[in-house]
Every structure is written in structure tokens, then in C-alpha cells.
Design a protein around this motif. Structure first.
Motif, PDB file in Angstrom:
ATOM      1  N   ILE A 224       0.864  -1.193   0.000  1.00  0.00           N
ATOM      2  CA  ILE A 224       0.000   0.000   0.000  1.00  0.00           C
ATOM      3  C   ILE A 224       0.892   1.233   0.000  1.00  0.00           C
ATOM      4  CG2 ILE A 224      -1.817   1.285   1.213  1.00  0.00           C
ATOM      5  CD1 ILE A 224      -2.503  -1.342   2.669  1.00  0.00           C
ATOM      6  N   GLU A 225       0.610   2.161  -0.915  1.00  0.00           N
ATOM      7  CA  GLU A 225       1.433   3.366  -1.037  1.00  0.00           C
ATOM      8  C   GLU A 225       0.656   4.615  -0.647  1.00  0.00           C
ATOM      9  OE1 GLU A 225       2.347   5.513  -4.989  1.00  0.00           O
ATOM     10  OE2 GLU A 225       4.269   4.601  -4.480  1.00  0.00           O
ATOM     11  N   CYS A 226       1.295   5.437   0.196  1.00  0.00           N
ATOM     12  CA  CYS A 226       0.734   6.750   0.563  1.00  0.00           C
ATOM     13  C   CYS A 226       1.571   7.816  -0.130  1.00  0.00           C
ATOM     14  CB  CYS A 226       0.844   6.978   2.068  1.00  0.00           C
ATOM     15  SG  CYS A 226      -0.061   5.789   3.048  1.00  0.00           S
ATOM     16  N   ARG A 227       0.910   8.728  -0.824  1.00  0.00           N
ATOM     17  CA  ARG A 227       1.629   9.833  -1.469  1.00  0.00           C
ATOM     18  C   ARG A 227       1.700  10.995  -0.469  1.00  0.00           C
ATOM     19  NH1 ARG A 227      -0.068  10.569  -7.733  1.00  0.00           N
ATOM     20  NH2 ARG A 227      -0.322   8.371  -8.350  1.00  0.00           N
TER      21      ARG A 227
ATOM     22  N   ALA B 299       7.235  12.663  -1.164  1.00  0.00           N
ATOM     23  CA  ALA B 299       7.746  11.297  -1.008  1.00  0.00           C
ATOM     24  C   ALA B 299       6.579  10.325  -1.113  1.00  0.00           C
ATOM     25  CB  ALA B 299       8.403  11.144   0.367  1.00  0.00           C
ATOM     26  N   LYS B 300       6.943   9.058  -1.271  1.00  0.00           N
ATOM     27  CA  LYS B 300       5.929   7.990  -1.226  1.00  0.00           C
ATOM     28  C   LYS B 300       6.329   7.051  -0.107  1.00  0.00           C
ATOM     29  CE  LYS B 300       6.556   6.677  -5.476  1.00  0.00           C
ATOM     30  NZ  LYS B 300       7.109   6.742  -6.864  1.00  0.00           N
ATOM     31  N   LEU B 301       5.367   6.726   0.750  1.00  0.00           N
ATOM     32  CA  LEU B 301       5.626   5.796   1.851  1.00  0.00           C
ATOM     33  C   LEU B 301       4.849   4.517   1.525  1.00  0.00           C
ATOM     34  CD1 LEU B 301       6.877   5.406   4.704  1.00  0.00           C
ATOM     35  CD2 LEU B 301       4.667   6.134   5.627  1.00  0.00           C
ATOM     36  N   ILE B 302       5.565   3.416   1.381  1.00  0.00           N
ATOM     37  CA  ILE B 302       4.921   2.171   0.977  1.00  0.00           C
ATOM     38  C   ILE B 302       5.100   1.129   2.076  1.00  0.00           C
ATOM     39  CG2 ILE B 302       4.743   0.399  -0.803  1.00  0.00           C
ATOM     40  CD1 ILE B 302       6.810   3.326  -1.769  1.00  0.00           C
ATOM     41  N   GLY B 303       3.973   0.530   2.483  1.00  0.00           N
ATOM     42  CA  GLY B 303       4.016  -0.537   3.491  1.00  0.00           C
ATOM     43  C   GLY B 303       3.772  -1.868   2.805  1.00  0.00           C
TER      44      GLY B 303
END
Ligand code: MV4
Length: 508
Positions: free
Chosen positions: A335-338, A387-391
Motif C-alpha cells: 500500500i502506497e501513501c503519497r 515522497a511515497k511511503l509504501i508498506g
């Protein structure tokens, strides 16, 4: 294999491509405008060339400046990233004429997919499922009324030269159709220099699910799984995930095979994405094809274990795909958060400024593709994606729990960000149940945050008062503080909420 690649982009995607070059032993060449002189991609590239003032037309969109640097630096290929020139057929042609390899599809593929009506005509021939409607521009209001009566209201009027939500109009009744058509045609002419408008049956509350495809220059084309992109605000994606909560193995194979048919019909090469609309019955319809690497490519990389930028560079250098469709494996959930420099308390307006403190998350299952650093000043001139934070996890709930943990470690001081929005989404019942469609985020943002009650209200008032007293000058919004013992660092946007509460509390 190429010896030197020019990255014709900036921000996190330029850093991403520079890293791939470094891993492949390829020299990387960055280009930068005045305001990007101290940016991260310039600092990480092997070489960097100034190309002009901040305005994109004078810098990142300027063919001659970019090709000039390619020639001066001796770059043998150009990676366009996404946005800017990534889907510009004329730029791809100019690269070919300059003897520099464009890392992406041919201009012919771009042109076919750039016109939504031309794409629909080609897809109709290829037997690709389309939303009912016309594959050509409408000649008259009478024709529009006749087609709308056949396919049923509501209908969607779309500019052939549009895309990404630009030049679209939803029409609910016959009475509105004529003026909506005239409006859409004049807006399309004004915005795209092409007034062609076609009509489709409107899929109500669709999901937006897209399929990653990859094709080499020897006729091999594969699909690499889908991405659920329904969580959007004003046609800007906010959170993307793979696999989609509603796509099982059989649907994935059927959508993937259609996506490969689309790519083959376009004689597509390199990385691309086929967008679908999916209705409540899980029927899917071709929407459009994006002829570039997308922002959300990391979620596909994580669930397939493939490096899409490495593969793009290898394909462009003439290599064959190193695997077959049967060897593609989907494993786990991503899952990616922009992360945008936007102020959720001020209608998500951009929030530029200097990053005074940056606490960035890491740990198990966390990937961060970032273009920012502590002390960097976010310019006002470009898209505010930081940034993109991906879990990543073995399943969706592990990916969610890792992402929530990482978001609570993330602190960006000195500017506002949308980090608080993701805490809301990842804790929302509809999201957790996978009940998503393109209207999801609008509905979530319409519901107010739960008001603090009773003792909580008192604690909140005290914290807000403390914040108002301890908070540095308003210009430096944001600032960590521990609230009722939990040392939850907050980002600027949460801080401004506290300051507001303090003000209202003081007014009582
Ligand atoms: C549609 C649609 C529903 N019905 N077409 C939006 C941008 C571009 N990719 C095409 N899009 C849509 N086309 C028909 N016939 C819904 C979308 C759509 C969308 C619409 C409104 C708000 C957000 C959206 C996100 C993705 C797709």
C-alpha cells in the motif's frame, strides 16, 4: 547496455531512476532549474547540469535544453520519469532524431493512446471491452441525444484529447445534454486545441483499477498484476494498493490478458499501464492507457519482487524480458501513501517552505521513495509530491499495520503535509473492509472528525493551550509535542488544528 543516462525529471522519481542507474553501473546525469539547485536528485546524480529558470517550459519541458545536455554530457539514453515529457510523442521523436534512446514506448504508441477516440477505435478492433458509447467525436446534439437514449443516462461527455479527468462532464438528463455538449466542446478546444468530444455511459461509483504491463522490443508482453487506485481527490491519486481487495486470481488473469491485448494492439514497448473502470458487478471496461512509468510503480515492484526501472532500462537497451508470464508471481500486499506538501486544514493547498526537522520511518516492510531532506526548501513551482511511503506485508492487514506504525514515526517539521489524512483512511471501516470506489475519499472528507467529548475535551483544551504557549512563531507551523503521555509526533497540519482549538478555547 547504456553507459550514461540523462534523467529528464526532478523530485522523488529522479532520485528513484538515479538509484537504478547506480545499481546497474550506469552514470547518471541530472538536470535542474534555478530552484532545484540544492535538491536531492542533483546531490545524488553523478553529473548535474543547470537548464534554466523554474518555469517548466523554460526547463524540464524544454526539448532543446534537455537534448543539449544529452549531447554535451554524452548521454546515450534519456529516462523521462512521469509527468513533464514522459508522454510527449514529439519529444520521443526528437530523441530518436538526436540519436539518444528514449526509455519508454515509441511515439506511434503514445499518439495512438493520446487520443481517447483513436484508442477506442483500435481497442474496438482488438475486441477489448469498452464502456458503451461512441468511438468517435459527436457530430451534433441530435446524435448525442440518440446515443444517450440508446445507452441510458447518466452519460459521460469526454474530450478526445483529454485524460486524467480533464474535459469530462457527467450528464443526468436529456434536457442538460445539448448545453453540456456545447460546454464540453468549447472547453476541450480551449484546453487542448481539439474540440472533439465523445460520449460514454457513465459507470456510477466505479472502481479505478489499472494493470501494469511490460513489453520488450522482441514481441514479448506480460502483465504484472493490478493496482487499486480508487482513492483519489480531484483526479489526483492519494493511496494505491496491490493486489486490489476485489480482484481474485481468475479476474486478474482475465484483466491481465485484456491489458496484454491492448498493449499488443498499440505495438507497445517498455513499461505501461492499462486503466480500467470496474462496476459494482465487477465487470471491467478499458478506460485509457498510460504510456509511462507511474508514480505508484513501487506497489507492483513489492508484490512481484521485480525492479521496473531496471527492466525499463534493459528493455530500452534491446534486451529480451528475462521471464515469461508463467514465471510472474504475486506475493503479499503493498500500500502506497503519497506524501504531499499540502495543508489538510486549508483545503489541501500546497504548503511550500523549509523542512526544519525530518524524522523518517523505516523498519520491517517499509519503503520510502523520497525527494526531500532536512533543511531543503520545497519550491512552489512544481507538483508538491514530497515522497511515497509504501508498506508491505504478507497480507493486507500486515501492510496496513506496518504503514500505520510508519506514519506515526513520520515527522516533517516546518511545512504542512497530508500525513494525518492517511491515519484517517487507514483507520476507516470502509477502507478496512475494502469498500472503495472513486467517490470514497470525497465521502470520507465530508464526514467531520469526531468531536472530543467530556474529559477528552478537557485534555484536548489543555494540550491546545499548551501548544499555543509553546508553539514557536506561526511561520514555523508544526512542532512535535507529546499528548497525554503518548509521544505521538505530529506534523504541521495536526499542529494547526491544535492552534485553532486553542484559539476557540480561548474565545469561550
Ligand atoms: C469515467 C467514469 C465513469 N464512467 N467514464 C476519470 C479520469 C479518466 N481516467 C476517466 N475517468 C473516469 N471516466 C465513465 N464512462 C469515472 C472516471 C473516474 C473518475 C470520475 C470521477 C472522479 C474520480 C474518478 C477517478 C477515476 C475515474
Amino acid at each position: 547496455m547504456f553507459k550514461k543516462i540523462l534523467i529528464a525529471n526532478r523530485g522523488e522519481i529522479a532520485v528513484r531512476v538515479i538509484r537504478a542507474c547506480r545499481e546497474l553501473g550506469i552514470t547518471s546525469v541530472a538536470v535542474f532549474s534555478d530552484v532545484d539547485r540544492a535538491s536531492l536528485h542533483v546531490r545524488k546524480a553523478d553529473e548535474a547540469y543547470h537548464i534554466g529558470p523554474p518555469a517548466a517550459a523554460e526547463s524540464y519541458l524544454n526539448f532543446s535544453k534537455i537534448l543539449g545536455v544529452a549531447q554535451l554530457s554524452g548521454a546515450d539514453a534519456i529516462h523521462p520519469g512521469y509527468g513533464f515529457l514522459a508522454e510527449n510523442a514529439k519529444f520521443a521523436e526528437a530523441c530518436a532524431e538526436a540519436g539518444v534512446k528514449f526509455i519508454g514506448p515509441t511515439s506511434a504508441s503514445m499518439e495512438m493512446m493520446g487520443s481517447k477516440t483513436r484508442a477506442r477505435q483500435e481497442m474496438e478492433k482488438a475486441g477489448v471491452p469498452l464502456v458503451p458509447g461512441t468511438a468517435r467525436g459527436l457530430e451534433s446534439a441530435e446524435q448525442a441525444e440518440e446515443v444517450a437514449a440508446r445507452i441510458g443516462y447518466p452519460v459521460m461527455l469526454k474530450a478526445a484529447a483529454g485524460g486524467g479527468g480533464k474535459g469530462m462532464r457527467l450528464v443526468h438528463t436529456r434536457e442538460q445534454l445539448k448545453s453540456a455538449l456545447e460546454g464540453a466542446q468549447s472547453e476541450a478546444l480551449r484546453s487542448f486545441g481539439d474540440g472533439e468530444v465523445y460520449i460514454e455511459k457513465a459507470i456510477v461509483n466505479p472502481r479505478h483499477i489499472e494493470m501494469q504491463v511490460l513489453a520488450d522490443e522482441h514481441g514479448n508482453t506480460v502483465y504484472l498484476g493490478e493496482r487499486e487506485c480508487s482513492i483519489q481527490r480531484r483526479h489526483q491519486k492519494v493511496l494505491e494498493e496491490s493486489p486490489s481487495p476485489i480482484v481474485g486470481p481468475d479476474m486478474r488473469r482475465r484483466m491481465g490478458e485484456v491489458a496484454v491485448r491492448v498493449a499488443k494492439a498499440a505495438k507497445y514497448t517498455n513499461a505501461g499501464t492499462v486503466e480500467f473502470l470496474v462496476d459494482q458487478e465487477k465487470s471491467f471496461y478499458f478506460l485509457e492507457m498510460n504510456t509511462r512509468l507511474q508514480v505508484e510503480h513501487p506497489v507492483t515492484e513489492l508484490i512481484t519482487g521485480l525492479d521496473l526501472v531496471h527492466l525499463q532500462i534493459r528493455i530500452a537497451s534491446g534486451e529480451k524480458l528475462p521471464f515469461t508470464q508463467e514465471e510472474v508471481r504475486i506475493r503479499g500486499h503493498a500500500i502506497e501513501c503519497r506524501i504531499y506538501a499540502e495543508d489538510p486544514d486549508n483545503n489541501y493547498f500546497p504548503s511550500p517552505g523549509t523542512i526544519t526537522l525530518l524524522l523518517a520511518p523505516s523498519g520491517p516492510g517499509i519503503r520510502r521513495d523520497s525527494g526531500m531532506y532536512e533543511g531543503w526548501t520545497v519550491p512552489v513551482d512544481y507538483d508538491p509530491l514530497l515522497a511515497k511511503l509504501i508498506g508491505y506485508g504478507t497480507d493486507r492487514s500486515q501492510a496496513i499495520s506496518r504503514l500505520v506504525r510508519a506514519l506515526n514515526e513520520y515527522f516533517v517539521g516546518g511545512i504542512k503535509t497530508n500525513i494525518s489524512l492517511f491515519r484517517r483512511i487507514l483507520g476507516d471501516a470502509d477502507f478496512l473492509a475494502g469498500r472503495l470506489d472513486t467517490g470514497y475519499l470525497d465521502r470520507l472528507l465530508k464526514t467531520k472528525l469526531p468531536e472530543a467529548k467530556g474529559e477528552d475535551a478537557e485534555v484536548a483544551a489543555i494540550a491546545a493551550g499548551l501548544f499555543a504557549v509553546l508553539e514557536p512563531a506561526p511561520a514555523v507551523a508544526g512542532g512535535g509535542c507529546s499528548v497525554n503521555g503518548a509521544s505521538g509526533a505530529m506534523n504541521g497540519s495536526a499542529a494547526s488544528g491544535w492552534r485553532k482549538a486553542a484559539r476557540t478555547e480561548a474565545l469561550r
